[in-house]
Design a protein around this motif. Structure first.
Motif, PDB file in Angstrom:
ATOM      1  N   GLN A 125      16.288 -20.496  28.505  1.00 27.37           N
ATOM      2  CA  GLN A 125      16.474 -19.583  29.633  1.00 27.37           C
ATOM      3  C   GLN A 125      17.332 -20.254  30.712  1.00 27.37           C
ATOM      4  O   GLN A 125      18.240 -19.638  31.265  1.00 27.37           O
ATOM      5  N   GLU A 126      17.073 -21.512  30.999  1.00 26.07           N
ATOM      6  CA  GLU A 126      17.849 -22.259  31.992  1.00 26.07           C
ATOM      7  C   GLU A 126      19.293 -22.450  31.536  1.00 26.07           C
ATOM      8  O   GLU A 126      20.227 -22.287  32.322  1.00 26.07           O
ATOM      9  N   ILE A 127      19.483 -22.783  30.268  1.00 30.72           N
ATOM     10  CA  ILE A 127      20.830 -23.003  29.720  1.00 30.72           C
ATOM     11  C   ILE A 127      21.658 -21.727  29.803  1.00 30.72           C
ATOM     12  O   ILE A 127      22.826 -21.749  30.193  1.00 30.72           O
ATOM     13  N   VAL A 128      21.053 -20.621  29.446  1.00 33.74           N
ATOM     14  CA  VAL A 128      21.741 -19.327  29.483  1.00 33.74           C
ATOM     15  C   VAL A 128      22.183 -18.994  30.910  1.00 33.74           C
ATOM     16  O   VAL A 128      23.317 -18.578  31.142  1.00 33.74           O
ATOM     17  N   ALA A 129      21.288 -19.215  31.865  1.00 31.83           N
ATOM     18  CA  ALA A 129      21.628 -18.947  33.266  1.00 31.83           C
ATOM     19  C   ALA A 129      22.736 -19.878  33.747  1.00 31.83           C
ATOM     20  O   ALA A 129      23.675 -19.437  34.433  1.00 31.83           O
ATOM     21  N   GLU A 130      22.661 -21.157  33.376  1.00 30.76           N
ATOM     22  CA  GLU A 130      23.702 -22.112  33.772  1.00 30.76           C
ATOM     23  C   GLU A 130      25.053 -21.761  33.173  1.00 30.76           C
ATOM     24  O   GLU A 130      26.097 -22.065  33.757  1.00 30.76           O
ATOM     25  N   ALA A 131      25.058 -21.110  32.012  1.00 30.57           N
ATOM     26  CA  ALA A 131      26.300 -20.692  31.364  1.00 30.57           C
ATOM     27  C   ALA A 131      26.877 -19.423  31.983  1.00 30.57           C
ATOM     28  O   ALA A 131      27.937 -18.956  31.577  1.00 30.57           O
ATOM     29  N   GLY A 132      26.171 -18.859  32.966  1.00 23.22           N
ATOM     30  CA  GLY A 132      26.693 -17.699  33.687  1.00 23.22           C
ATOM     31  C   GLY A 132      26.207 -16.352  33.188  1.00 23.22           C
ATOM     32  O   GLY A 132      26.720 -15.318  33.613  1.00 23.22           O
ATOM     33  N   PHE A 133      25.227 -16.353  32.317  1.00 24.72           N
ATOM     34  CA  PHE A 133      24.681 -15.096  31.818  1.00 24.72           C
ATOM     35  C   PHE A 133      23.384 -14.772  32.552  1.00 24.72           C
ATOM     36  O   PHE A 133      22.736 -15.656  33.101  1.00 24.72           O
ATOM     37  N   THR A 134      23.011 -13.506  32.529  1.00 25.05           N
ATOM     38  CA  THR A 134      21.791 -13.067  33.188  1.00 25.05           C
ATOM     39  C   THR A 134      20.703 -12.834  32.151  1.00 25.05           C
ATOM     40  O   THR A 134      20.913 -12.093  31.181  1.00 25.05           O
ATOM     41  N   VAL A 135      19.567 -13.481  32.355  1.00 30.25           N
ATOM     42  CA  VAL A 135      18.402 -13.221  31.512  1.00 30.25           C
ATOM     43  C   VAL A 135      17.661 -12.042  32.134  1.00 30.25           C
ATOM     44  O   VAL A 135      17.271 -12.098  33.301  1.00 30.25           O
ATOM     45  N   LEU A 136      17.513 -10.984  31.364  1.00 25.86           N
ATOM     46  CA  LEU A 136      16.838  -9.791  31.861  1.00 25.86           C
ATOM     47  C   LEU A 136      15.332 -10.006  31.846  1.00 25.86           C
ATOM     48  O   LEU A 136      14.774 -10.472  30.855  1.00 25.86           O
ATOM     49  N   GLN A 137      14.701  -9.676  32.922  1.00 25.14           N
ATOM     50  CA  GLN A 137      13.241  -9.716  32.972  1.00 25.14           C
ATOM     51  C   GLN A 137      12.706  -8.511  32.205  1.00 25.14           C
ATOM     52  O   GLN A 137      13.432  -7.558  31.919  1.00 25.14           O
ATOM     53  N   ASP A 138      11.441  -8.535  31.879  1.00 22.35           N
ATOM     54  CA  ASP A 138      10.882  -7.511  31.018  1.00 22.35           C
ATOM     55  C   ASP A 138      11.147  -6.099  31.521  1.00 22.35           C
ATOM     56  O   ASP A 138      11.645  -5.252  30.779  1.00 22.35           O
ATOM     57  N   GLU A 139      10.857  -5.817  32.769  1.00 20.89           N
ATOM     58  CA  GLU A 139      11.042  -4.452  33.279  1.00 20.89           C
ATOM     59  C   GLU A 139      12.514  -4.043  33.320  1.00 20.89           C
ATOM     60  O   GLU A 139      12.837  -2.871  33.142  1.00 20.89           O
ATOM     61  N   GLU A 140      13.404  -4.999  33.536  1.00 19.43           N
ATOM     62  CA  GLU A 140      14.849  -4.691  33.493  1.00 19.43           C
ATOM     63  C   GLU A 140      15.247  -4.241  32.100  1.00 19.43           C
ATOM     64  O   GLU A 140      15.998  -3.263  31.936  1.00 19.43           O
ATOM     65  N   LEU A 141      14.761  -4.930  31.087  1.00 20.25           N
ATOM     66  CA  LEU A 141      15.087  -4.575  29.712  1.00 20.25           C
ATOM     67  C   LEU A 141      14.478  -3.234  29.331  1.00 20.25           C
ATOM     68  O   LEU A 141      15.152  -2.374  28.775  1.00 20.25           O
ATOM     69  N   TYR A 142      13.213  -3.037  29.653  1.00 21.25           N
ATOM     70  CA  TYR A 142      12.518  -1.825  29.221  1.00 21.25           C
ATOM     71  C   TYR A 142      13.046  -0.571  29.912  1.00 21.25           C
ATOM     72  O   TYR A 142      12.874   0.534  29.403  1.00 21.25           O
ATOM     73  N   SER A 143      13.692  -0.733  31.051  1.00 21.06           N
ATOM     74  CA  SER A 143      14.182   0.448  31.776  1.00 21.06           C
ATOM     75  C   SER A 143      15.659   0.740  31.518  1.00 21.06           C
ATOM     76  O   SER A 143      16.208   1.643  32.149  1.00 21.06           O
TER      77      SER A 143
END
Length: 144
Positions: A125-143
């Motif tokens: 999760q940290e690596i993905v964010a450092e690479a400039g991508f957004t990790v979607l939180q559960d409610e963001e994904l489900y909506s």
């Protein structure tokens, strides 16, 4: 963290209908799915708007199922971005066990759902964010 529902399904006509009917009756919206053939049985993987409720509904139906934490990553739909994402993970020796994706129109936003080795999940999760991508939180994904 986002959750994926994984269901062990007998590979026979009508079994998917039984599962989807049960989810419909429980007012659960399927947001994404994938099916993997394993001979007499298969794996149905679902992203749903209410994963805990879906798990209970299917367990009560007698389905063998599990809820798994996944990374749901927003990836702009442009050439090379998936490579950039997988390169960042590979550079840190993060193992991707399973992945699937889809593109939302008209925004041209890709969503990559990745199952990562559990001990590496927070690091990923940290690596993905450092690479400039957004990790979607559960409610963001489900909506979506």
């Amino acid at each position: 963290m986002a959750k994926q529902l994984t269901i062990f399904v007998e590979n026979r006509a009508g079994r998917l209908k039984t599962i989807t009917d049960n989810l419909r009756k429980s007012n659960i919206d399927i947001r994404a799915f994938t099916i993997q053939d394993r001979g007499d049985y298969g794996l149905l993987k679902l992203i749903v708007d209410k994963p805990d409720d879906a798990y209970l509904a299917l367990a009560n139906l007698g389905c063998a199922c599990a809820l798994k934490d996944i990374l749901a990553i927003s990836v702009p739909d442009q050439p090379g971005n998936f490579h950039r994402l997988t390169s960042a993970l590979a550079e840190h020796n993060v193992n991707v066990i399973d992945a699937y994706g889809f593109v939302l129109q008209p925004h041209k936003t890709g969503v990559c759902c990745m199952e990562i080795d559990q001990p590496q999940l927070m690091k990923a999760q940290e690596i993905v964010a450092e690479a400039g991508f957004t990790v979607l939180q559960d409610e963001e994904l489900y909506s979506l």
